[in-house]
Every structure is written in structure tokens, then in C-alpha cells.
Scaffold this motif. Structure first.
Motif: not given
Length: 407
Positions: A6-11, A13, A21, A184, A186, A189
Motif C-alpha cells: 500500500q503506497l501513498n499518493e505522495l511518497e 523516496w 519500487q 517527492n 508520485y 498503485s
């Protein structure tokens, strides 16, 4: 069945995490790897994903980078989706096998975190390894930041695995400046990313025992020339359209636009900088400042696709400028830099032939500063106004001690 992450809309990294990823989401069948700074976290992250059940594939730890690419060649020939990562000396040790991968038409994805080549030993970023691979028959894409490292790695699978292409793909990012800098990002999924990349459809798989094939045959003078000519032909005629089609599809899915040659403020530019990697974003910022503060109409041109060389796109991007500076982040060792040579050869075919010069910069991780960019732009402006070189053809920028220039 691999577990979804489960990833956030904004990671947030760094470039290494972004690349790893993308490899995870593509559900690579085999990653054969040997760690080397600054690319180690890509394969380290991947092995953690595998250990935690997020990947349904194999991670093969080998004895060297030569062994890593050899393992990738074997796995790809067997019919699997395959990837790995490397840098610098590891890339150099792989170089023999790079030609095997492209000559066998195996769509391996290689994440290259660019780093200087020894000697002297240096773990920081420049483009020496990128330039080393440019004639190996691989498609080469260049990321300028972490978001692009993620996006281009996903796109690399879709480009290389196309049955009209069937060639390996490198995705480059700058060592430490991109690979270890958190930004940031994006992400898609897991389901969206895999749907974009698609199921792997092998061709001429060695494990398809109903259709026996031979890899790595010996051709000598009878067929070697024809084989290499066909490979070159397909790189120069089939890859451009496929790359653009994948870029277009990715834009429709994400809104993020990619071009084979990226342009910034080139609509009315009198002078232009041609650069790669993280330097591009610095140059763009300075170009905007120099337009506002000094009235110099400068633009930035950056090849997103390095191999095959985007000849027509580069011709068009630089068709109307009066002066061009080609920035090479690699020691030319007795020649003009790669970008200079490629751009000069390209523009020789244009009716308009701008003044072109070559700047060597940033070797071994040396900073490329705002002041460096401003100085280059002022010299470009002087060249454009004079209609000829007002400075030496090749200069070393940011060098300690006496200023070096040549030709």
C-alpha cells in the motif's frame, strides 16, 4: 502470489528507492546482482521486498558484476522478465556481457547509478559509466530526478519487451545527487503499474522445449556483419516510434510528459546549453534567471534518449540558435566530449550551423554551481554576438588550480 504494497499518493523516496519500487511493481522474475556503491540500495531494497513477500520471483546473489549480467542473460534467454542494477567499476566489469545481452536481443532492464571510473578511486557521480555503455547496443534513457527514475524504469520494461524491439534498456540516474536525495515521488498503485507494464511475453525462450533455439552462436565473417547491421537498423528505425508511443501512453495515465529530447525555453532562444542528468534542472533555473536579469535568450536542451541518438529531434531543437554549449560530465581522455561530438555531427546537417563549444565539468562529483552556469551562458552570448568562438573550444569548469582549456 505476491502481496500488494500500500503506497501513498505522495511518497518521499530517493532515486534508488524509486527504481527498486518500479522493479517490484513490474514483478521481475529474476534479479541477479552484486552490490556496488551508489547503486547498492536498489538491489538491497529489492531483496527486502522479496523477503517480505512483496515479490514472486528470484533474487540471485552472484560473485561479481560480470556474473550478475551473465545471470541476467541466462534468465532472460530462458524466458523471464529480468533486471539488475550497477555503477562504475561494476558497470565496467559487466561491459563484456552487455554486448551479449543486446546481441541476443534480450530485454533486460539495467538501473545504472552513474559514478566516476577509477583510477583514482572515486565513489561519487559523473557520467563515465554512462558514456562507456553508449556503443553496446542497449537503449539508454536518462533520469534527472527521483520521479523520473521511477517512471523511466517502469517504461523501460514496456519499451524493451516489445516484440518489434527486443533490446535491453538502461535507465541512468546521477550517483548520490539523485540516488541518495529524498524527493517527492508520485507512484502508481501496484495494480496500475503492473497493468501499464503488462504481462511478460517471452519470445524464443530456451525453456520452450517445443521450439528449440540457439543463443550465442559463432558467426565469424559469414553472418556477423549482417547480424550487427540488423541490430543497428532496428535501433535506428524501430525504437524511436516505440519509445514515443510508451511516453504518450504514460502521459495519458499519469499526466507526466516525456520527450526523447526535452526542451526548456527554446521557443525564442538565441543560445542553448545541452546537458544530461541533474545538471539539467540547475541549468533551467539559471536560464530563467539570466533571461530576467541580463536579457540573454538562453534555452536548455537535454536528451532523454541517449541511445539510439535522437538525431532528428536534436536537429529540430537546435535549428535556430546561434551558439551551443555542450556540457560533458566525463573525462574525454584526449578527445572532445561525447555530447559535443554527437551534437556537432547532428548540426552539421542543418543549414544553420551555430558556434559550438565543449565544457567538461563535475568529474568525480564536483559541484556544478549556479555561478558556473551563469559564466557559461555569458560566454555563449559573446559567441553568438561575435558569430565565432571567443573562448577555447574545450574548457574545464570548476577546476582547482590553473584553468585548463584546449583547441
Amino acid at each position: 502470489m505476491a502481496e500488494k504494497m500500500q503506497l501513498n499518493e505522495l511518497e518521499v523516496w530517493d532515486g534508488n528507492m524509486a527504481a527498486s519500487q518500479a522493479l517490484r511493481q513490474a514483478q521481475v522474475d529474476v534479479v541477479a546482482a552484486y552490490p556496488i556503491t551508489p547503486s547498492t540500495p536498489i538491489v538491497q531494497n529489492y531483496s527486502s521486498f522479496l523477503a517480505n513477500g512483496y515479490i514472486d520471483g528470484e533474487f540471485v546473489m552472484v560473485e561479481s558484476e560480470h556474473g550478475a549480467m551473465s545471470g541476467c542473460v541466462g534468465a532472460a534467454a530462458a524466458g523471464g522478465r529480468v533486471a539488475t542494477a550497477t555503477s562504475s567499476q561494476g558497470f565496467a566489469l559487466m561491459s563484456e556481457v552487455l554486448y551479449q545481452a543486446s546481441g541476443m536481443r534480450l530485454p533486460i532492464v539495467l538501473c545504472v547509478v552513474n559514478r566516476a571510473l577509477a583510477a583514482p578511486l572515486n565513489v561519487n557521480g559523473d557520467h563515465s559509466d554512462m558514456y562507456l555503455g553508449r556503443d553496446s547496443g542497449w537503449i539508454q534513457l536518462d533520469a534527472f530526478n527521483s520521479q523520473q527514475a521511477y517512471d523511466l524504469t517502469l517504461m523501460a520494461f514496456k519499451i524493451g519487451e516489445d516484440h518489434d524491439v527486443r533490446l535491453p534498456v538502461m535507465v541512468h540516474q546521477d550517483g548520490f545527487i539523485t540516488s541518495h536525495t529524498a524527493e517527492n515521488v508520485y507512484p502508481l498503485s501496484d495494480d496500475e503499474a503492473y497493468a501499464f507494464v503488462g504481462d511478460y511475453k517471452p519470445k524464443n525462450a530456451m525453456l520452450d522445449l517445443a521450439k528449440p533455439v540457439t543463443y550465442g552462436v559463432q558467426t565469424e565473417e559469414d553472418w556477423h556483419f549482417e547480424h550487427k547491421a540488423r541490430q543497428h537498423h532496428d535501433l535506428m528505425t524501430k525504437v524511436f516510434g516505440k519509445v514515443q508511443a510508451v511516453f504518450d501512453e504514460f502521459e495519458k495515465k499519469t499526466g507526466r510528459k516525456y520527450n526523447m529530447v526535452e526542451e526548456y525555453m527554446m521557443e525564442d532562444a538565441d543560445v542553448a546549453i545541452v546537458a544530461l542528468g541533474t545538471t539539467v534542472e540547475t541549468a533551467e533555473m539559471v536560464a530563467k534567471t539570466m533571461r530576467e536579469e541580463e536579457g540573454i535568450k538562453v534555452g536548455i536542451v537535454s536528451p532523454r534518449l541517449i541511445r539510439p541518438w535522437p538525431f532528428e529531434q536534436m536537429k529540430k531543437a537546435l535549428a535556430n540558435v546561434k551558439a551551443v554549449a555542450c556540457l560533458d560530465r566525463s573525462s574525454p581522455n584526449g578527445a572532445l566530449g561525447m555530447l559535443y561530438n554527437e551534437v556537432a555531427a547532428t548540426l552539421y546537417q542543418n543549414d544553420n550551423k551555430p558556434v559550438i563549444n565543449n565544457y567538461i565539468y563535475g568529474l568525480g562529483g564536483r559541484d556544478f554551481t549556479i555561478d558556473h552556469a551563469k559564466e557559461i551562458i555569458r560566454e555563449l552570448d559573446a559567441n553568438a554576438k561575435a558569430g565565432k568562438l571567443t573562448t577555447p573550444l574545450q574548457q574545464f569548469v570548476g577546476l582547482r588550480g590553473p584553468k585548463l582549456s584546449f583547441y
